[in-house]
Write a protein that holds these residues in place. Sequence first.
Motif: not given
Length: 127
Positions: A13-30
């Motif tokens: 709903q409007a006014g609410g919050s969400l946290r999206l995540s993105c998991a990475a693999s296959g390379r040096t993430f940093s």
Amino acid sequence: QVQLVESGGRLVQAGGSLRLSCAASGRTFSSYAMGWFRQAPGKEREFVAAVSRSGGDTYYADSVKGPSGKGPFTISRDNAKNTVYLQMNSLKPEDTAVYYCASAPFLTAAQANYDYWGQGTQVTVSS
């Protein structure tokens, strides 16, 4: 093979919050900057936020930066978990879009500089 997998999108709903995540693999993430983009129905994909390799620097689109320069969206990363996050607060119906994460060799808002993309996660904000 580099893989970016987004999660966390849902109906909220409007006014609410969400946290999206993105998991990475296959390379040096940093070794790579990460960004979030979004594409609303009938519109072009647009930049939302980006974070540097270390997480020490961030960059936001004006539409998600807020008048004080802080929030309502916040990007962060956890290099130990190979994951980048997008915390979204005070959501509005106009935030409805498919949200994508992507990687780039440096901190940038330009889509052309991002070399790998996830499949996207749907965020729908109801009024």
